[in-house]
Design an enzyme around this catalytic site. Structure first.
Site, mmCIF file in Angstrom:
data_model
loop_
_atom_site.group_PDB
_atom_site.id
_atom_site.type_symbol
_atom_site.label_atom_id
_atom_site.label_comp_id
_atom_site.label_asym_id
_atom_site.label_seq_id
_atom_site.Cartn_x
_atom_site.Cartn_y
_atom_site.Cartn_z
ATOM 1 N N ARG A 241 1.022 -1.310 0.144
ATOM 2 C CA ARG A 241 -0.002 -0.067 0.037
ATOM 3 C C ARG A 241 0.816 1.204 0.002
ATOM 4 N NH1 ARG A 241 -5.421 -1.326 1.022
ATOM 5 N NH2 ARG A 241 -5.612 1.018 -0.327
ATOM 6 N N GLU A 270 -3.248 8.327 -5.441
ATOM 7 C CA GLU A 270 -3.639 7.696 -6.736
ATOM 8 C C GLU A 270 -4.719 8.013 -7.299
ATOM 9 O OE1 GLU A 270 -3.820 3.494 -5.850
ATOM 10 O OE2 GLU A 270 -1.824 3.573 -5.145
ATOM 11 N N HIS A 289 -0.862 0.593 -9.907
ATOM 12 C CA HIS A 289 -1.459 -0.152 -9.163
ATOM 13 C C HIS A 289 -2.243 -1.478 -9.804
ATOM 14 C CE1 HIS A 289 -3.688 -0.276 -4.929
ATOM 15 N NE2 HIS A 289 -3.312 -1.513 -5.313
#
Length: 339
Positions: A241, A270, A289
């Protein structure tokens, strides 16, 4: 008995949606790319018994206030820090997630990132595409370290950490790992593994790969102080993360040469802005991601998310319950809607 009403915040892969539609009345936010706006989420959740969400959806007290009938929140993700778990538990709302089914995909991608940054694969591709390959071959051009004989440090040894260790062991490396407890079961299976503290791992590792969940304890776990402990020849890999790493400190480390480079699939912000400082380094590999982005993994995630949701509405224990304390607040038989 009336069919349960379900809101799904994104189009998810099959067979997940079909499974839900067999036993529930389903409303889907008709987009693969964009999450619903806050207003749309609050409007569509009002009369729903269940929610299937993604990590891009903030599920807090306001959302739960808007959905007095809500019994289960099934997130299409392993992480669940986008959901207010204590609030859900207090209200008797079951929260489930999708661990395990993306383990192999993320482990494979982690190894790919390690090779990409150490062997300068992305940098090499860029050189050819931009017409910079204008000199004869020479023995120093785009050299990088071999993995064989190196020390790999794994911060966290859960499912993904173990799967990554198994794959890396074939490169004939030494593996150090740090976790809240020693994994004797793994050490007996994977050769050259050693349990150690975090500081020692950072000081001795040639590659540091992060595999911990995001919690209050792991937020900015890799900060300036810890980045300074790493070798100048070491690389940082993050497929866990984004907020586990202090981005500002990492940018400083890269600018000042405390470490050799980094490969990142997750970020504190993000999507990452195109002009972000991290995009300016040739020794940094960036991915949006996508560590779990295999066709098979995304299908398994959808299936497990649907199975979790349906199980709760059947009054059965779901395969992957996050907040087990909720069983004491509202027993499963009290949320049963599907015969």
């Amino acid at each position: 008995m009336a069919r349960p009403k379900v809101y799904v915040t994104r189009i998810i892969p099959e067979p997940g949606l079909s499974m839900l539609k067999e036993c529930c009345d389903v409303v889907v936010h008709e987009s693969k790319d964009w999450p619903p706006s806050r207003e749309e989420l609050l409007r569509n959740i009002r009369d729903k018994d269940a929610l299937l969400c993604l990590l891009t959806d903030k599920i807090d007290a306001e959302v739960m206030d808007a959905a007095p009938n809500l019994k289960v929140i099934s997130t299409y993700s392993v992480g669940f820090d986008h959901i207010d778990i204590p609030e859900a538990t207090k209200r008797g709302i079951y929260v489930t997630h999708t661990p395990g089914v993306l383990t192999d995909a993320v482990a494979e991608f982690t190894v790919g990132l390690i090779l990409a940054v150490t062997r300068r694969i992305v940098e090499a591709d860029k050189i050819i595409r931009t017409g910079q390959w204008d000199k004869p071959w020479n023995p120093y051009f785009l050299t990088g370290p071999e993995l064989k004989g190196k020390t790999i440090g794994l911060v966290g040894l859960g499912r993904i950490g173990v799967a990554t260790a198994k794959r890396l062991s074939s490169f004939d490396v030494k593996i150090l790992y740090y976790d809240i407890e020693r994994r004797w079961d793994v050490e007996t299976v994977i050769p050259n593994m050693e349990f150690t503290d975090l500081d020692t791992l950072l000081e001795k590792s040639d590659i540091v790969s992060i595999h911990v969940p995001l919690t209050k304890e792991t937020y900015h776990l890799i900060n300036e102080e810890r980045l300074r402990k790493m070798k100048k020849t070491a690389y940082l890999i993050n497929t866990a993360r984004g907020p586990v790493v202090d981005t500002e400190a990492l940018v400083k480390a890269l600018k000042e040469g405390w470490i050799a480079g980094a490969a990142l699939d997750v970020f504190e912000q993000e999507p990452l802005p195109p002009n972000h400082p991290l995009t300016k380094f040739d020794n940094v590999v960036l991915a949006p991601h996508i560590a779990s982005a295999t066709i098979e993994a995304r299908q398994r995630m959808a299936e497990l998310a649907a199975r979790n949701l349906i199980a709760v509405l059947k009054g059965e224990m779901p395969p992957a319950l996050v907040n087990k304390e909720v069983l004491k607040v509202r027993p499963l038989e009290k949320v049963k809607m599907i015969p």
